[in-house]
Design a protein around this motif. Structure first.
Motif, PDB file in Angstrom:
ATOM      1  N   MET A 150       0.680  -1.233  -0.158  1.00  0.00           N
ATOM      2  CA  MET A 150      -0.263   0.473   0.065  1.00  0.00           C
ATOM      3  C   MET A 150       0.924   1.037  -0.191  1.00  0.00           C
ATOM      4  O   MET A 150       0.840   2.294  -0.645  1.00  0.00           O
ATOM      5  N   VAL A 151       1.774   1.158   0.911  1.00  0.00           N
ATOM      6  CA  VAL A 151       3.428   2.487   0.900  1.00  0.00           C
ATOM      7  C   VAL A 151       3.850   2.361  -0.421  1.00  0.00           C
ATOM      8  O   VAL A 151       3.600   3.368  -1.646  1.00  0.00           O
ATOM      9  N   ALA A 152       4.392   1.458  -0.983  1.00  0.00           N
ATOM     10  CA  ALA A 152       4.787   1.068  -2.217  1.00  0.00           C
ATOM     11  C   ALA A 152       4.947   2.245  -3.095  1.00  0.00           C
ATOM     12  O   ALA A 152       4.775   3.111  -3.976  1.00  0.00           O
ATOM     13  N   THR A 153       3.234   1.608  -3.363  1.00  0.00           N
ATOM     14  CA  THR A 153       1.913   2.785  -4.736  1.00  0.00           C
ATOM     15  C   THR A 153       1.956   3.806  -4.437  1.00  0.00           C
ATOM     16  O   THR A 153       1.125   4.084  -5.352  1.00  0.00           O
ATOM     17  N   LEU A 154       1.860   3.984  -3.146  1.00  0.00           N
ATOM     18  CA  LEU A 154       1.057   5.655  -2.138  1.00  0.00           C
ATOM     19  C   LEU A 154       1.889   6.545  -2.976  1.00  0.00           C
ATOM     20  O   LEU A 154       1.734   7.261  -3.271  1.00  0.00           O
ATOM     21  N   ILE A 155       3.263   5.932  -2.674  1.00  0.00           N
ATOM     22  CA  ILE A 155       4.222   6.809  -3.557  1.00  0.00           C
ATOM     23  C   ILE A 155       4.332   7.210  -4.499  1.00  0.00           C
ATOM     24  O   ILE A 155       4.236   8.591  -4.942  1.00  0.00           O
ATOM     25  N   LEU A 156       3.894   6.411  -5.889  1.00  0.00           N
ATOM     26  CA  LEU A 156       3.752   5.916  -7.155  1.00  0.00           C
ATOM     27  C   LEU A 156       2.046   7.080  -7.386  1.00  0.00           C
ATOM     28  O   LEU A 156       2.718   8.386  -8.148  1.00  0.00           O
ATOM     29  N   MET A 157       1.317   7.022  -6.634  1.00  0.00           N
ATOM     30  CA  MET A 157      -0.296   7.525  -7.104  1.00  0.00           C
ATOM     31  C   MET A 157       0.417   9.182  -6.500  1.00  0.00           C
ATOM     32  O   MET A 157      -0.283   9.396  -7.089  1.00  0.00           O
ATOM     33  N   VAL A 158       0.945   9.349  -5.165  1.00  0.00           N
ATOM     34  CA  VAL A 158       1.005  10.705  -4.894  1.00  0.00           C
ATOM     35  C   VAL A 158       2.352  11.589  -6.279  1.00  0.00           C
ATOM     36  O   VAL A 158       1.489  12.944  -6.436  1.00  0.00           O
ATOM     37  N   ALA A 159       3.225  10.862  -6.430  1.00  0.00           N
ATOM     38  CA  ALA A 159       3.769  11.186  -7.394  1.00  0.00           C
ATOM     39  C   ALA A 159       3.794  11.361  -8.951  1.00  0.00           C
ATOM     40  O   ALA A 159       4.099  12.273  -9.534  1.00  0.00           O
ATOM     41  N   GLY A 160       3.292  10.558  -9.242  1.00  0.00           N
ATOM     42  CA  GLY A 160       3.101   9.659 -10.464  1.00  0.00           C
ATOM     43  C   GLY A 160       2.256  11.175 -11.177  1.00  0.00           C
ATOM     44  O   GLY A 160       2.595  11.398 -12.769  1.00  0.00           O
ATOM     45  N   ARG A 161       0.858  12.013 -10.135  1.00  0.00           N
ATOM     46  CA  ARG A 161       0.163  12.854 -10.798  1.00  0.00           C
ATOM     47  C   ARG A 161       1.070  13.602 -11.112  1.00  0.00           C
ATOM     48  O   ARG A 161       1.330  14.619 -11.643  1.00  0.00           O
ATOM     49  N   GLY A 162       2.476  14.109 -10.211  1.00  0.00           N
ATOM     50  CA  GLY A 162       3.027  15.183 -10.585  1.00  0.00           C
ATOM     51  C   GLY A 162       4.289  14.749 -11.790  1.00  0.00           C
ATOM     52  O   GLY A 162       4.579  15.816 -12.148  1.00  0.00           O
ATOM     53  N   ILE A 163       4.651  13.501 -11.822  1.00  0.00           N
ATOM     54  CA  ILE A 163       5.291  12.754 -12.652  1.00  0.00           C
ATOM     55  C   ILE A 163       4.214  13.260 -14.402  1.00  0.00           C
ATOM     56  O   ILE A 163       5.587  13.727 -15.451  1.00  0.00           O
ATOM     57  N   ALA A 164       3.501  13.276 -14.403  1.00  0.00           N
ATOM     58  CA  ALA A 164       2.393  13.265 -15.399  1.00  0.00           C
ATOM     59  C   ALA A 164       2.201  15.144 -16.241  1.00  0.00           C
ATOM     60  O   ALA A 164       2.650  15.189 -16.766  1.00  0.00           O
ATOM     61  N   GLN A 165       2.389  15.728 -15.273  1.00  0.00           N
ATOM     62  CA  GLN A 165       2.144  17.025 -15.309  1.00  0.00           C
ATOM     63  C   GLN A 165       3.358  17.571 -15.414  1.00  0.00           C
ATOM     64  O   GLN A 165       3.571  18.475 -16.468  1.00  0.00           O
ATOM     65  N   LEU A 166       4.021  17.138 -15.376  1.00  0.00           N
ATOM     66  CA  LEU A 166       5.852  17.383 -15.678  1.00  0.00           C
ATOM     67  C   LEU A 166       5.953  16.846 -17.071  1.00  0.00           C
ATOM     68  O   LEU A 166       6.988  17.774 -17.586  1.00  0.00           O
ATOM     69  N   ILE A 167       5.958  15.955 -17.153  1.00  0.00           N
ATOM     70  CA  ILE A 167       6.242  15.347 -18.777  1.00  0.00           C
ATOM     71  C   ILE A 167       5.434  16.653 -19.512  1.00  0.00           C
ATOM     72  O   ILE A 167       5.662  16.807 -20.871  1.00  0.00           O
ATOM     73  N   GLU A 168       3.335  16.809 -19.555  1.00  0.00           N
ATOM     74  CA  GLU A 168       2.829  17.576 -20.228  1.00  0.00           C
ATOM     75  C   GLU A 168       2.558  19.409 -19.661  1.00  0.00           C
ATOM     76  O   GLU A 168       2.855  19.451 -20.480  1.00  0.00           O
ATOM     77  N   ARG A 169       4.145  19.373 -18.802  1.00  0.00           N
ATOM     78  CA  ARG A 169       4.309  20.863 -18.513  1.00  0.00           C
ATOM     79  C   ARG A 169       3.054  20.981 -17.928  1.00  0.00           C
ATOM     80  O   ARG A 169       3.027  22.597 -18.598  1.00  0.00           O
ATOM     81  N   GLY A 170       2.548  20.946 -17.553  1.00  0.00           N
ATOM     82  CA  GLY A 170       1.109  21.602 -17.626  1.00  0.00           C
ATOM     83  C   GLY A 170      -0.182  22.035 -16.976  1.00  0.00           C
ATOM     84  O   GLY A 170      -0.650  22.143 -17.083  1.00  0.00           O
ATOM     85  N   GLN A 171       0.353  20.761 -19.106  1.00  0.00           N
ATOM     86  CA  GLN A 171      -0.812  21.632 -19.880  1.00  0.00           C
ATOM     87  C   GLN A 171      -1.462  20.656 -20.327  1.00  0.00           C
ATOM     88  O   GLN A 171      -1.923  19.426 -20.014  1.00  0.00           O
ATOM     89  N   ILE A 172      -3.215  20.779 -20.906  1.00  0.00           N
ATOM     90  CA  ILE A 172      -3.678  19.561 -20.621  1.00  0.00           C
ATOM     91  C   ILE A 172      -3.626  19.695 -22.334  1.00  0.00           C
ATOM     92  O   ILE A 172      -3.935  20.510 -23.431  1.00  0.00           O
ATOM     93  N   MET A 173      -3.286  17.984 -22.563  1.00  0.00           N
ATOM     94  CA  MET A 173      -2.358  18.428 -24.398  1.00  0.00           C
ATOM     95  C   MET A 173      -3.562  17.674 -25.163  1.00  0.00           C
ATOM     96  O   MET A 173      -4.265  16.496 -24.662  1.00  0.00           O
ATOM     97  N   THR A 174      -4.312  18.266 -25.870  1.00  0.00           N
ATOM     98  CA  THR A 174      -5.199  18.014 -26.874  1.00  0.00           C
ATOM     99  C   THR A 174      -4.685  17.274 -28.250  1.00  0.00           C
ATOM    100  O   THR A 174      -2.906  18.153 -28.498  1.00  0.00           O
ATOM    101  N   VAL A 175      -5.080  16.271 -28.907  1.00  0.00           N
ATOM    102  CA  VAL A 175      -3.937  15.451 -29.695  1.00  0.00           C
ATOM    103  C   VAL A 175      -5.042  15.774 -30.771  1.00  0.00           C
ATOM    104  O   VAL A 175      -6.138  15.336 -30.684  1.00  0.00           O
ATOM    105  N   TYR A 176      -4.631  15.740 -32.012  1.00  0.00           N
ATOM    106  CA  TYR A 176      -5.473  15.552 -33.364  1.00  0.00           C
ATOM    107  C   TYR A 176      -4.770  15.476 -34.014  1.00  0.00           C
ATOM    108  O   TYR A 176      -5.389  14.884 -35.817  1.00  0.00           O
ATOM    109  N   TYR A 177      -4.041  14.073 -33.618  1.00  0.00           N
ATOM    110  CA  TYR A 177      -3.358  13.277 -34.646  1.00  0.00           C
ATOM    111  C   TYR A 177      -4.402  11.926 -35.082  1.00  0.00           C
ATOM    112  O   TYR A 177      -4.469  11.601 -34.574  1.00  0.00           O
TER     113      TYR A 177
END
Lengths: 360, 326
Positions: A150-177
């Motif tokens: 529970m704890v191990a995956t909690l870490i990624l649960m908390v940090a993961g959304r942050g990482i995802a935002q980091l990847i997308e530079r905090g924007q909502i990425m619209t895909v046109y492809y």
């Protein structure tokens, strides 16, 4: 009594019985109160209708539930699947994005449906790889670093959304492809592509679990990790496999979800999926403490959740207020599965026979 | 003597590390951004984390019994929405607060009873609780309701000036957390209830065999958790002066992370409430450093909290293993 026939008892003890009963109840409810529910039509050469919607919408949840089943069967839990979905979908969106980094997407870019930065196969591979790596990380934390799941995956649960935002530079990425949309919106032979993907992953999982000894190992780890270790099975690697597979399933779900929505919002994509997936697995009758599991039952569990959700949508219940309805559904399931209820129900059904004998 | 110091360090290692890290993080922030050295910034930590602190205190007790309470954020949202809706009807605000607290306690008792008597995993029951409370909040109102009650406004807007510090102030609701902390420390350290909580966390079976009131204590712990969430909800709605079902998203995770950073082990039985205070303060400090920086984006908070949680679990297991060996 007719109820006491061995057939009925055998059915009652089958682990698919209760989930199917629940699904049937929802279907019967629909058949009575919203006759349009089962109507299927053909539009642009593919089927459409509420049932197809249920299947198409529940596909990501089914995938996540598949992975979650294996993790829960080892006696663990993976809270990070929602974040894994966000990370992997985010990776895909960033790769597709025709302009790098923070540059704005101009109208010219948006108007061209075939503009992409990377070929589609690479997008898919990287998406799947990102999720699988997340799963591997969870697996390493749980199996090697011996952190409680529970704890191990909690870490990624908390940090993961942050990482995802980091990847997308905090924007909502619209895909046109446009070709990317095929995974979530395409049809093969009149049925949604996502259903085929679910079937494929299910078959892979089923072959791995039932045709090799991995399934047996997973169950034995869930029942007793220590004795598994002493019988010479590397319980670490079994756990590592379960978490990695769960990450992979999350990645496939992320691919379908991202392509279905056409946009990836790191904060909201796959929100509450970890909870829904756990529900699906619990409805499927796999115990949270680990041990015996059934992949098909979990898939039915996911189907139940979405059939219920779409039914409520049909009746005009607001999406947010639906949470309460879902909670009641889960409460009923929990009560049905609790040991007390099981003993009580069995006694209720079995009582009449012996009692007759006793009184006579 | 050195033996005793060593033992003290081993026993309180995680707590001391937490305090040390808080001081270090705050000092680093002060060095980077000289304006962070102002006393008001320190007091802002208490203002900003008022409801998180209250929730985390309740969560500490629940985690000490080897349980978990994921419903806290939902309870906060439900409390805010319900109190806003009732206040619109013109009900006496004090009565509203009492009603909310009773609702929290009742909800906690319900959760605790299901967990204890039906033997369902705490994690699932409280997850259901989270869905249920959020859903109920949305049934009450789909949009945000403003609170115009004069008493709530008075509580929200009155500044309490801190003696000895110029221009430093706190709001009334931010005092609730520290006061509750004192109560919680008393409960955990000096009452039979507190000892039973630790005993249950270490081994429920042994606690039962020792004749401790396991059922009563476990349900009381969840009731306390519900009480804390309702209290946090009241504080939350006072500070925002509105009520909405979508408030405090993901706060259960922040609370769990704060409790873990504070040195409480999720396996139960080890930890203390004071650590939780510093866990919450570390969380607040990271947020305020990000605010002072301005260019760093909000996602670094989440990544930072995740990394810190990982680091702390490492530290904990290190201390735990040392203690076992010695």
């Amino acid at each position: 009594m007719k109820n006491n026939t061995p057939l009925f008892k055998r059915m009652r003890e089958n682990r698919l019985f209760w989930p199917l009963v629940a699904l049937a109840l929802i279907f019967i409810f629909n058949a009575i109160f919203s006759p349009g529910f089962f109507k299927l039509g053909i539009l642009d050469g593919h089927l459409y209708g509420n049932l197809i919607d249920v299947f198409n919408n529940s596909a990501p949840l089914m995938l996540v539930a598949l992975g979650m089943t294996l993790v829960i069967a080892t006696g663990g839990v993976d809270l990070s699947v929602g974040a894994v979905i966000a990370i992997s979908a985010g990776m895909g969106a960033v790769l597709i994005n025709p302009v790098f980094g923070n540059e704005e997407i101009t109208n010219a870019v948006a108007a061209d449906p075939n503009l992409t930065n990377t070929p589609l196969w690479l997008v898919v591979v990287v998406t799947l790889l990102a999720g699988t790596l997340c799963g591997l990380w969870n697996g390493i934390l749980v199996s090697r670093a011996k952190i409680s799941p529970m704890v191990a995956t909690l870490i990624l649960m908390v940090a993961g959304r942050g990482i995802a935002q980091l990847i997308e530079r905090g924007q909502i990425m619209t895909v046109y492809y446009t070709p990317y949309f095929w995974f979530g919106n395409g049809f093969i032979l009149g049925l949604p592509v996502s259903m085929y993907i679910v079937a494929l992953v299910y078959i892979i999982a089923w072959v791995l679990v039932r045709k090799t000894s991995i399934g047996l190992f997973i169950e034995s780890v869930g029942l007793n990790s220590k004795s598994t270790y002493y019988s010479g099975i590397s319980e670490k690697n079994v756990k590592l496999f379960a978490y990695t597979f769960c990450g992979f399933c999350g990645a496939v779900a992320g691919l379908i979800l991202g392509s279905y929505i056409h946009a990836i919002d790191a904060n909201n994509i796959g929100l509450n999926y970890e909870l829904d997936a756990i529900f699906a697995v619990v409805i499927g009758g796999t115990l949270m403490s680990g041990g015996r599991f059934s992949l098909l039952a979990s898939i039915i569990g996911a189907l139940i959740i979405w059939t219920f959700t779409i039914t409520m949508y049909i009746f005009g219940v607001p999406a947010n207020a639906l949470l309460a309805g879902r909670a009641v559904l889960v409460l009923v399931v929990i009560l049905l599965y609790s040991d007390y209820a099981r003993v009580f129900l069995n006694r209720l059904v079995d009582r009449k026979g012996p009692r007759h004998d006793a009184t006579n | 003597m050195t033996q005793r110091i060593k033992l003290f360090l081993l026993n309180n290692g995680p707590l001391l590390t937490t305090i040390l890290i808080f001081v270090l993080v705050y000092y680093a922030g002060g060095q980077l951004y000289p304006k962070m050295q102002k006393p008001q910034v320190f007091f802002n930590l208490f203002i900003n984390t008022a409801s998180l602190l209250i929730v985390s205190i309740g969560m500490t007790f629940v985690i000490l019994t080897k349980g978990i309470d994921l419903s806290v954020a939902g309870m906060i949202a439900l409390t805010s929405a319900a109190s806003a809706a009732i206040l619109l009807k013109g009900v006496n605000p004090v009565l509203v607060m009492i009603l909310m607290l009773l609702m929290g306690i009742a909800f906690g008792i319900a959760q605790g009873s299901i967990i204890h008597y039906l033997k369902v995993e705490p994690f699932i029951v409280t997850l259901m609780g989270l869905f249920f409370t959020r859903g109920m909040a949305f049934i009450i109102t789909l949009s945000s309701l403003t609170i115009k009650d004069p008493f709530y406004r008075y509580l929200a807007l009155t500044k309490l000036h801190i003696p000895f510090f110029e221009k430093a102030y706190l709001y009334i609701p931010s005092l609730v957390g520290p006061l509750l902390l004192l109560v919680a420390v008393y409960l955990a350290k000096f009452t039979r209830f507190g000892r039973t909580v630790y005993a249950i966390g270490n081994s429920e079976q042994s606690a039962m065999l020792m004749g401790l009131p396991v059922a009563r204590t476990k349900i009381a712990v969840y009731a306390f958790g519900g009480f804390c969430s309702a209290l946090a909800g009241i504080v939350f709605s006072i500070s925002l002066l509105s009520g909405y079902g979508g408030y405090a998203p993901g706060m259960e995770l922040d609370a769990i992370a704060s409790v873990v950073i504070g040195g409480t082990m999720l396996t139960g039985g080890v930890g203390n409430v004071i650590g939780t205070l510093f866990g919450v303060l570390i969380n607040g400090t990271i947020v305020s450093i990000l605010q002072f920086n301005g260019t760093l984006s909000s996602w670094w908070t989440r990544i930072g909290v995740g990394v810190l949680t990982l680091v702390f679990i490492g530290i904990q297991s290190l201390f735990y293993m040392r203690k076992k060996h010695s």
